[in-house]
Design an enzyme around this catalytic site. Structure first.
Site, PDB file in Angstrom:
ATOM      1  N   LYS A   1     -47.042 -29.812  -8.791  1.00  0.00           N
ATOM      2  CA  LYS A   1     -48.065 -28.856  -9.252  1.00  0.00           C
ATOM      3  C   LYS A   1     -48.845 -29.439 -10.439  1.00  0.00           C
ATOM      4  O   LYS A   1     -50.052 -29.245 -10.553  1.00  0.00           O
ATOM      5  CB  LYS A   1     -47.417 -27.523  -9.643  1.00  0.00           C
ATOM      6  CG  LYS A   1     -46.924 -26.723  -8.459  1.00  0.00           C
ATOM      7  CD  LYS A   1     -48.032 -25.901  -7.824  1.00  0.00           C
ATOM      8  CE  LYS A   1     -47.842 -25.581  -6.359  1.00  0.00           C
ATOM      9  NZ  LYS A   1     -46.555 -24.973  -6.018  1.00  0.00           N
TER      10      LYS A   1
ATOM     11  N   LYS B   1     -49.588 -22.480   2.569  1.00  0.00           N
ATOM     12  CA  LYS B   1     -50.784 -21.681   2.307  1.00  0.00           C
ATOM     13  C   LYS B   1     -51.812 -22.495   1.545  1.00  0.00           C
ATOM     14  O   LYS B   1     -53.009 -22.334   1.713  1.00  0.00           O
ATOM     15  CB  LYS B   1     -50.432 -20.467   1.455  1.00  0.00           C
ATOM     16  CG  LYS B   1     -49.483 -19.512   2.103  1.00  0.00           C
ATOM     17  CD  LYS B   1     -49.275 -18.300   1.194  1.00  0.00           C
ATOM     18  CE  LYS B   1     -47.966 -17.611   1.490  1.00  0.00           C
ATOM     19  NZ  LYS B   1     -46.964 -17.832   0.430  1.00  0.00           N
TER      20      LYS B   1
ATOM     21  N   LYS C   1     -45.353 -30.345   5.003  1.00  0.00           N
ATOM     22  CA  LYS C   1     -45.046 -28.987   5.472  1.00  0.00           C
ATOM     23  C   LYS C   1     -46.283 -28.104   5.534  1.00  0.00           C
ATOM     24  O   LYS C   1     -47.219 -28.263   4.741  1.00  0.00           O
ATOM     25  CB  LYS C   1     -43.990 -28.358   4.571  1.00  0.00           C
ATOM     26  CG  LYS C   1     -44.478 -28.003   3.181  1.00  0.00           C
ATOM     27  CD  LYS C   1     -43.594 -26.927   2.549  1.00  0.00           C
ATOM     28  CE  LYS C   1     -44.300 -26.337   1.335  1.00  0.00           C
ATOM     29  NZ  LYS C   1     -43.916 -25.015   0.955  1.00  0.00           N
TER      30      LYS C   1
HETATM   31  P1  ADP Z   1     -46.245 -21.598   0.670  1.00  0.00           P
HETATM   32  O1  ADP Z   1     -45.524 -22.912   0.580  1.00  0.00           O
HETATM   33  O2  ADP Z   1     -47.070 -21.490   1.887  1.00  0.00           O
HETATM   34  O3  ADP Z   1     -46.983 -21.241  -0.593  1.00  0.00           O
HETATM   35  P2  ADP Z   1     -44.090 -19.984  -0.221  1.00  0.00           P
HETATM   36  O4  ADP Z   1     -43.907 -21.045  -1.248  1.00  0.00           O
HETATM   37  O5  ADP Z   1     -44.449 -18.621  -0.710  1.00  0.00           O
HETATM   38  O6  ADP Z   1     -45.133 -20.485   0.838  1.00  0.00           O
HETATM   39  O7  ADP Z   1     -42.777 -19.906   0.676  1.00  0.00           O
HETATM   40  C1  ADP Z   1     -42.063 -18.752   0.994  1.00  0.00           C
HETATM   41  C2  ADP Z   1     -40.852 -19.090   1.853  1.00  0.00           C
HETATM   42  O8  ADP Z   1     -41.265 -19.736   3.049  1.00  0.00           O
HETATM   43  C3  ADP Z   1     -39.868 -20.060   1.184  1.00  0.00           C
HETATM   44  O9  ADP Z   1     -38.557 -19.720   1.557  1.00  0.00           O
HETATM   45  C4  ADP Z   1     -40.232 -21.383   1.756  1.00  0.00           C
HETATM   46  O10 ADP Z   1     -39.148 -22.283   1.778  1.00  0.00           O
HETATM   47  C5  ADP Z   1     -40.638 -21.008   3.165  1.00  0.00           C
HETATM   48  N1  ADP Z   1     -41.615 -21.959   3.681  1.00  0.00           N
HETATM   49  C6  ADP Z   1     -42.921 -22.099   3.310  1.00  0.00           C
HETATM   50  N2  ADP Z   1     -43.528 -23.069   4.014  1.00  0.00           N
HETATM   51  C7  ADP Z   1     -42.588 -23.567   4.868  1.00  0.00           C
HETATM   52  C8  ADP Z   1     -42.600 -24.583   5.877  1.00  0.00           C
HETATM   53  N3  ADP Z   1     -43.699 -25.246   6.169  1.00  0.00           N
HETATM   54  N4  ADP Z   1     -41.445 -24.812   6.539  1.00  0.00           N
HETATM   55  C9  ADP Z   1     -40.309 -24.113   6.278  1.00  0.00           C
HETATM   56  N5  ADP Z   1     -40.240 -23.143   5.348  1.00  0.00           N
HETATM   57  C10 ADP Z   1     -41.351 -22.855   4.652  1.00  0.00           C
END
Ligand code: ADP
Ligand code: TRP
Length: 334
Positions: free
Chosen positions: A112, A198, A195
């Protein structure tokens, strides 16, 4: 007493396939067996999305998605993090025993700091402490999250153990990252990189309410390669990503078919993508409809939020009364 489970998702946008397969699918299963607390991590959003507009738009939406996709407020506690101010108090206490060096070494912080160099705020640095507070507040031992959160869970264990060592040997149990299939999940994005996220951009991400036309377009445009160089060649990362996405929604026969085609060197990525898009649409269509109708039911969402806030606060207040006492804030004047 049933074991406690805690997990949250940041309201930084609409939920996507990664959230579903990495975390949410386990939420649904866990609510039948354990004492579950699933929340919307709105405090955490401020570390990267500090504008009120972002927050207001997304919080209601994520709650609607939680309910539409299968969380049952009668079986589990569904709430907003900011409705439980005890979270901030435990965060403060845990911060007193969290060290600069260990926080600076956390991968998500370093990443970040790189991606938002103009806003390396203290909240980013102490993100894992706030997350530990969310978990320890309910003395949870299972935390269903995706692979990317593994290190944060390790930090939560560090803070729990440090607290126990300092004050009271067995107060906080050790929380573990949890997935039913033992391996934590990583859902790849569509643009050939890491991965799905968002923050990685629209074309990388498939939302759980993705309209049929854009779903098709995104998959047809997904990055692949120019074909296997020779029969039996290894899959490139981008192609492996497509197979990983297939494994989420396609039948084993479909996957087997394209796998063989790849091995033979005769694969046509256009056909693979068409099949993937069709199977993905079958998977997403019912979710899309349900999310829309749930979002429209504002009164129900308000009731769920009130109920969840009360249940979560009750659990949090019990823990915090003990924490204050242990730390030495028992009031002689009350
Ligand atoms: P983002 O990474 O899209 O901002 P978050 O950080 O809010 O999403 O993630 C919320 C949950 O979803 C967490 O438990 C995270 O590990 C899971 N998660 C987010 N993206 C992935 C992904 N591409 N594969 C597996 N789990 C994910
Ligand atoms: N950090 C998590 C994520 O980005 C969200 C989160 C905040 C969380 N607090 C939590 C997850 C507590 C599990 C438990 O995905």
């Amino acid at each position: 007493m049933r074991e406690k489970v805690v997990s949250g998702i940041r309201p930084t946008g609409k939920l996507h396939l990664g959230n579903y397969f990495g975390a949410f699918k386990n939420f649904i299963k866990l609510q039948d067996q354990f004492d579950c607390y699933f929340f919307i991590a709105d405090y955490h959003s401020l570390t990267t999305h500090p504008t009120p507009g972002d927050l207001k738009g997304s919080v209601k939406r994520v709650l609607a998605e939680y309910i539409a996709l299968g969380l049952d407020p009668e079986k589990c506690t569904v709430y907003f993090q900011s409705d439980v101010p005890e979270t901030a108090e435990l965060y403060l206490f845990l911060n007193m025993n969290a060290y600069m060096g260990e926080l600076e070494r956390v991968t998500s912080f370093k990443e970040k700091a790189r991606t938002q160099p103009d806003n390396i705020n203290a909240g980013l640095l102490t993100y894992p402490v706030l997350m530990a507070a969310d978990i320890l507040l309910h003395k949870a031992i299972k935390v269903p999250v995706g692979k990317d959160q593994e290190q944060h869970l390790e930090m939560a264990r560090t803070f729990a153990n440090r607290f126990n060592r300092l004050y009271n040997n067995e107060f906080f149990p050790e929380p573990q990252a949890f997935n039913f299939n033992t391996q934590l999940v990583k859902v790849p994005g569509l643009t050939g990189g890491g991965k799905m996220s968002k923050s990685a951009g629209e074309s990388d991400t498939i939302f759980l309410d993705e309209p049929a036309t854009s779903l098709n377009k995104k998959i047809m445009r997904a990055v692949s390669d120019s074909g296997p160089t020779e029969p039996g060649a290894d899959k490139s990362q981008a192609v492996q990503n497509l197979f990983d996405l297939m494994s989420l929604v396609c039948t084993p026969e479909t996957i087997g078919f394209f796998d063989t085609e790849h091995k033979n060197g005769s694969i046509r990525y256009g056909d693979l993508k068409k099949q993937l898009a069709a199977d993905m649409e079958t998977f997403i269509a019912p979710m899309r409809d349900k999310i829309e109708s749930t979002l429209a039911n504002e009164k129900m969402l308000q009731e769920i939020a009130h109920l969840g806030a009360a249940k979560a606060r009750k659990s949090a207040q019990e823990t915090m009364a003990q924490v204050r006492e242990i730390i030495g804030f028992s009031k002689f004047y009350m």
